[in-house]
Design a protein around this motif. Sequence first.
Motif, mmCIF file in Angstrom:
data_model
loop_
_atom_site.group_PDB
_atom_site.id
_atom_site.type_symbol
_atom_site.label_atom_id
_atom_site.label_comp_id
_atom_site.label_asym_id
_atom_site.label_seq_id
_atom_site.Cartn_x
_atom_site.Cartn_y
_atom_site.Cartn_z
ATOM 1 N N LYS A 66 0.841 -1.200 0.000
ATOM 2 C CA LYS A 66 0.000 0.000 0.000
ATOM 3 C C LYS A 66 0.881 1.257 0.000
ATOM 4 O O LYS A 66 1.937 1.259 0.624
ATOM 5 C CB LYS A 66 -0.864 0.018 1.248
ATOM 6 N N THR A 115 -2.673 3.698 2.477
ATOM 7 C CA THR A 115 -2.802 3.851 3.932
ATOM 8 C C THR A 115 -2.633 5.332 4.234
ATOM 9 O O THR A 115 -1.598 5.913 3.897
ATOM 10 C CB THR A 115 -1.678 3.077 4.670
ATOM 11 N N THR A 146 1.689 4.867 1.320
ATOM 12 C CA THR A 146 1.344 5.692 2.486
ATOM 13 C C THR A 146 1.166 7.145 2.031
ATOM 14 O O THR A 146 1.923 7.643 1.193
ATOM 15 C CB THR A 146 2.427 5.601 3.576
ATOM 16 N N LYS A 170 -8.854 6.344 9.555
ATOM 17 C CA LYS A 170 -7.990 5.881 10.657
ATOM 18 C C LYS A 170 -6.510 6.252 10.473
ATOM 19 O O LYS A 170 -5.633 5.382 10.469
ATOM 20 C CB LYS A 170 -8.112 4.349 10.816
ATOM 21 N N PRO A 171 -6.205 7.545 10.301
ATOM 22 C CA PRO A 171 -4.787 7.939 10.201
ATOM 23 C C PRO A 171 -4.114 7.824 11.561
ATOM 24 O O PRO A 171 -4.801 7.721 12.583
ATOM 25 C CB PRO A 171 -4.871 9.403 9.761
ATOM 26 N N GLU A 172 -2.781 7.882 11.563
ATOM 27 C CA GLU A 172 -2.074 7.880 12.851
ATOM 28 C C GLU A 172 -2.186 9.242 13.512
ATOM 29 O O GLU A 172 -2.125 9.361 14.730
ATOM 30 C CB GLU A 172 -0.578 7.601 12.610
ATOM 31 N N ARG A 229 -1.722 8.197 6.549
ATOM 32 C CA ARG A 229 -0.988 8.366 7.807
ATOM 33 C C ARG A 229 -1.348 9.684 8.499
ATOM 34 O O ARG A 229 -1.383 9.745 9.726
ATOM 35 C CB ARG A 229 0.533 8.337 7.568
ATOM 36 N N ASN A 261 -7.567 -0.753 -0.828
ATOM 37 C CA ASN A 261 -6.450 -1.698 -0.742
ATOM 38 C C ASN A 261 -5.128 -1.122 -1.229
ATOM 39 O O ASN A 261 -4.087 -1.757 -1.113
ATOM 40 C CB ASN A 261 -6.759 -2.962 -1.559
#
Length: 384
Positions: A2, A30, A4, A51-53, A32, A27
Amino acid sequence: MKKTISVFGATGSIGRSTLDLIAHNPNDFTVRVLTAGKNVELLAAQALQFKPELVVLADDGGYEQLCDLLSAHKDIQVTAGRQALLDAADIEVDLCMAAIMGFAGLEPLLRSIHSSKAVAIANKEPLVAAGSLFMEAAAKAGCQILPTDSEHNAIFQVFEPENKKSISRLILTASGGPFRSWSHEDILTATPAQAVKHPNWSMGAKISVDSASLMNKALEVIEAHHLFAMAEDKIDVVVHPESIVHSFVEYQDGSVLAQLGAPDMRTPIAYCLSWPQRMATSGECLDVFKLSTLNFEVVRDDVFPPIKWAHESLRAGQGACIALNAANEVAVAHFLNKDIGFGRIYTIVEKMLETFSGREVYSLEDVISLDKEVRMASGNFINL
Ligand code: NDP
């Protein structure tokens, strides 16, 4: 694997389109980092979906509310304020989407080139104000720059770097905006509601007003100069009301290459997200069988002076480009706030160009300081 991603300006028009594409291809990406200016509710909703960090609110006034909205999600870190925004640009990603509005995006953009393999730039104002400095720093950092503005993305798609010497001209297309066929007198008294009603594109308020004044195209001429290292006199603008051809690259052998597509920012954004490959988008594909006529017209420079100013600013130097951008940002904010009429945008920019065009800038500090000075002078001029 994936990719980022960080999205700066996630709650804006470009940010939302970017996240829409990511949502359709879960898919492949991601997320971040997500950042916003003030829009707490939307940022919280985006955080719950992607749902990021880390989520960052540049305006720290909404920090408590954002923490409350995300309190059940301890794995999402919440920060706020200008410094938090800059720090977020240090988080390593494959791709950073730079979609903050205005000069405010300059510093995060400059930081992100050291932590991102590629930066997709929608945020054109930093390029206008500090293009040489930025392009040099990006090259030094080895960061791939992906133009996201539809015109520059179109050029990027048909620009042959190995044949750069054979390129005789870049021709940017302009829709002409909502006032394309209006009289000079009517334009001067146009309202914010009329100015933001773009005939083809759905965009944030500031860029919509810039499209109406043709300042957007002026900023794009300067942007193209920096992104493609093309001389100012090799960049032209043609009005193309249908917004189907997104720009042309003219080669010395007589070939003119163009990229076509429906006026939907998801296409250039998707190109940047998936580069060097291509991804499917949820937007409608252009049906060439339904295209009847494509029109091209010269710009009415006597009514819309900004493109002429862009060329003059590039010839005058970086100080003029900073003045053009900063004065316009101040004037547009006042116009949207109904403090001034549409015609005053031109008066203010022209006055600031006269005042600041000769100024030299050598460093980021000089750029920031001159931008500040022009903003102050523009504000004072408005209040006269
Ligand atoms: P919007 O006004 O819709 O969105 C701007 C984004 O930047 C929002 O997320 C906003 O947050 C955030 N923001 C605003 N001010 C600040 C600040 N001081 N610090 C941090 N974040 C801030 O703009 P657009 O999406 O229309 O445009 C974004 C950039 O992309 C502009 O430079 C524009 O010229 C360029 N662009 C836009 C296109 C379009 O189709 N919209 C096309 C091509 C280029 P919040 O809303 O939460 O306050």
